[in-house]
Enzyme design. Structure first.
Site, PDB file in Angstrom:
ATOM      1  N   ASP A 227      -2.559  -2.466  -3.489  1.00 50.49           N
ATOM      2  CA  ASP A 227      -2.521  -1.090  -2.957  1.00 50.49           C
ATOM      3  C   ASP A 227      -2.475  -1.128  -1.429  1.00 50.49           C
ATOM      4  O   ASP A 227      -3.138  -1.944  -0.807  1.00 50.49           O
ATOM      5  CB  ASP A 227      -3.795  -0.357  -3.429  1.00 50.49           C
ATOM      6  CG  ASP A 227      -3.653   1.153  -3.355  1.00 50.49           C
ATOM      7  OD1 ASP A 227      -3.055   1.645  -2.387  1.00 50.49           O
ATOM      8  OD2 ASP A 227      -4.158   1.835  -4.264  1.00 50.49           O
ATOM      9  N   HIS A 319       6.127   5.258  -8.565  1.00 50.59           N
ATOM     10  CA  HIS A 319       5.269   5.676  -7.455  1.00 50.59           C
ATOM     11  C   HIS A 319       5.867   5.228  -6.124  1.00 50.59           C
ATOM     12  O   HIS A 319       5.902   5.989  -5.153  1.00 50.59           O
ATOM     13  CB  HIS A 319       3.874   5.087  -7.646  1.00 50.59           C
ATOM     14  CG  HIS A 319       2.895   5.467  -6.575  1.00 50.59           C
ATOM     15  ND1 HIS A 319       2.286   6.691  -6.539  1.00 50.59           N
ATOM     16  CD2 HIS A 319       2.441   4.789  -5.490  1.00 50.59           C
ATOM     17  CE1 HIS A 319       1.470   6.755  -5.489  1.00 50.59           C
ATOM     18  NE2 HIS A 319       1.563   5.609  -4.831  1.00 50.59           N
TER      19      HIS A 319
END
Lengths: 408, 206
Positions: A227, A319
């Site tokens: 992330d 995403h």
């Protein structure tokens, strides 16, 4: 070869340990002796002073143009604490609160107790402690300063939001980060009690990052994804994406803004997705974090690549594709932390405290969030339950109190 | 007997202060900067300085016309003491007195624009075994080149008969009369829930 030195130390240490355990056995723990001996043979004794010295040596500077806790690599532990000023608070109360916090934070970051601290031992290991102060619109107004337009709740994202008041806007924010959970807890307690007559805690969001990931490697969230891979160059060319400049209110120059969104994860549903589906949802490989179009972690994604059937390799709703900046200003510094608060009630108690710093969240963050709300495969497994925006005060120079320019 | 108790207390207090100093030096990786509110007391030429000084906040000072205990007593535990009879607001100053000279300095008295009376107190054990505060005979003797710790549960400067609240995050000033002359210190005011010990004899305005 660096291991040979440690091995040499370890060779002597187990003998001491064995003697110690034998002593215990003699005292009546006979059953444990065999087990203890086996453990001692394979586990070298750590040097207890190493961690302590490192923890004490790692004090970060409090004073400067910008507040600490933004540019530094995020330490493993964090607490985000939102406060509400008491109802009768006025500008003087705000000024006094920031006076107390400025002094408290400077002392704590240097590894010292606060003025009223009867347990300064708990502050003695700063462990890279940073405390970053943000303010909400009420504080700015009480101080009589100009409120930037973006200092307001984010627009609603009805496609995804399931916001709970419990995690909503506050008057003040403390971001407390350190490598030691004790250091974080102590700083949180001292900074809360020192202004208890002025403000009350609205919410606390504890977070953690993997302490064993190397420097420069983005964190892995609790979906297993790497992330925060693509970050602006905020110490170089992209500095104006992070810090409020001449086009912002004078009191906020050198400051920033922070968006704190609490993102719950539907881990039970995630458990039913296979790895291919998971990688497709984000557009990155789970193992390396590289784009599914190939390369390494830092490789640019090939958003145009197609497979043999003509479909985009990176899914149209992945995403990564949806979050991809469509203009240079649609970027911000992400500094997220994971949370895992147990399984009480079967609800989502696991997720991500999404934290983004930027000069102007309305201009930089909202367009990206809007795209993600409209379409993002990850939305199948994630639900925003909290959202708050704060102005991050500029740093305090020598002799200055945090936020004093608000009163100019 | 009181002398024995207080010197033992002081040894413990000074040992604690020394330990804190060591920790602070070891842990401090950034440039040290004095608490800005200490600036008035940190003048290098002063023979006696107060380091890390603070005064406990008092947010509830009853007006002279208020005789009702109920108006004075419900103050939060974070406020300073409203006194045993509920009508005598008081608080205390803490910190570390540092003597920068080669001779002992004795603090003999004090005054403050916000207090009708200032006393130098010590904490002693009573016949019943409880800890109680009382005026310290002979004042505070700060050794040459040394420190003298004022802390909750130990010696402190008592500010009595307050004329106004002392708000958390504000400042106040206290003047100490010493054998080396008068020393005025500006100290930050802080909320503190401790230092609720009892005082005896009960201060009286007489």
């Amino acid at each position: 070869m660096s291991g040979s030195g440690a091995g040499g130390d370890g060779a002597a240490a187990p003998r001491r340990r064995t003697v110690l355990l034998s002593g215990l056995a003699g005292a009546g723990a006979g059953v444990a002796a065999g087990v203890g001996g086996a453990l001692a043979a394979e586990r070298p004794a750590p040097s207890p002073d190493t961690r302590l010295a490192a923890g004490r040596a790692s004090a970060r500077a409090f004073r400067g143009t910008h507040q600490a806790g933004i540019l530094e690599a995020p330490p493993a532990q964090a607490a985000f604490v939102a406060f509400d000023l008491h109802e009768q608070a006025d500008g003087d109360a705000v000024r006094r609160l920031l006076t107390v916090w400025t002094d408290d934070i400077e002392r704590l970051m240097a590894g010292r107790g606060t003025l009223t601290d009867l347990e300064p031992e708990l502050a003695a290991v700063p462990a890279s402690l940073t405390v970053t102060v943000g303010v909400g619109p009420r504080v700015v107004e009480l101080a009589g300063a100009e409120r930037p337009d973006w200092l307001a709740p984010l627009p609603a994202f009805p496609e995804i939001d399931a916001l709970e008041d419990a995690w909503g806007e506050g008057d003040l924010l403390l971001q407390i980060c350190a490598e030691s959970p004790t250091t974080v807890a102590h700083a949180q307690r001292r900074l809360t009690t020192s202004v208890a007559d002025l403000a009350s805690v609205r919410w606390v969001q504890r977070g953690f990052r993997e302490p064993f990931e190397g420097p420069g490697i983005p964190m892995r969230n609790l979906l297993g994804q790497v992330d925060g891979t693509v970050q602006p160059d905020v110490t170089g060319l992209d500095a104006d994406l992070l810090w409020v400049g001449a086009d912002g209110p004078a009191w906020l120059r050198g400051g920033s803004s922070v968006v704190v969104r609490r993102i719950g994860m539907r881990l039970d549903a995630w458990d039913r997705a296979d790895r291919a589906a998971r990688e497709n949802a984000i557009g990155r490989r789970l193992d390396t974090g590289a784009p599914v179009t190939g390369g390494t972690l830092d490789s640019a994604a090939d958003l145009e690549a197609t497979d043999e059937l003509g479909f985009h390799v990176i899914d149209d709703a992945a995403h990564m594709r949806r979050a991809h900046a469509t203009a240079p200003h649609e970027r911000f510094l992400r500094r997220p932390y994971s949370y895992d608060d147990g399984v009480e009630g079967g609800g989502m108690r696991t997720g991500l405290v999404f934290v983004a710093f930027q000069a102007d969240p309305a201009r930089q963050f909202v367009p990206v969030q809007r795209r993600l709300a409209q379409a993002d495969l990850l939305n199948l497994w994630t639900v925003p339950v909290g959202s708050a925006v704060f102005a991050v005060l500029p740093g305090a120079g020598s002799g200055e109190v945090l936020g004093q320019a608000m009163f100019a | 007997m009181h002398t024995t108790t207080s010197s033992a207390t002081r040894r413990v207090a000074l040992a604690a202060a020394a330990a804190m100093l060591t920790i602070g030096l070891a842990g401090c990786g950034s440039t040290s900067s004095e608490e800005p509110t200490d600036a008035g007391s940190a003048g290098s030429s002063a023979p006696l300085t107060l380091q890390d000084g603070w005064v406990k906040a008092v947010d509830d000072v009853p007006s002279p016309t208020s005789t009702s205990m109920s108006s004075a007593m419900p103050s939060s535990s974070a406020s300073g003491s409203a006194g045993m009879d509920g009508s005598m607001p008081m608080t205390a100053m803490f910190g570390t007195l540092h003597n920068d000279t080669g001779s002992d300095i004795t603090v003999t008295a004090g005054s403050s624009p916000v207090a009708g009376m200032v006393q130098l107190h010590e904490t002693v054990k009573t016949d019943s075994g409880s800890m109680q505060m009382q005026e310290k005979p002979g004042g505070f003797v700060v050794p040459a080149g040394g420190d003298y710790t004022l802390e909750p549960g130990g010696d402190h400067v008592m500010l009595m008969d307050l004329s106004a609240p002392l708000a958390n995050g504000s400042q106040t000033s206290v003047t100490l009369t010493t054998s080396a002359g008068e020393v005025t210190v500006t100290v930050p005011v802080r909320t503190f829930t401790g230092a609720e010990e009892s005082y005896a004899p009960a201060p009286s305005a007489s």
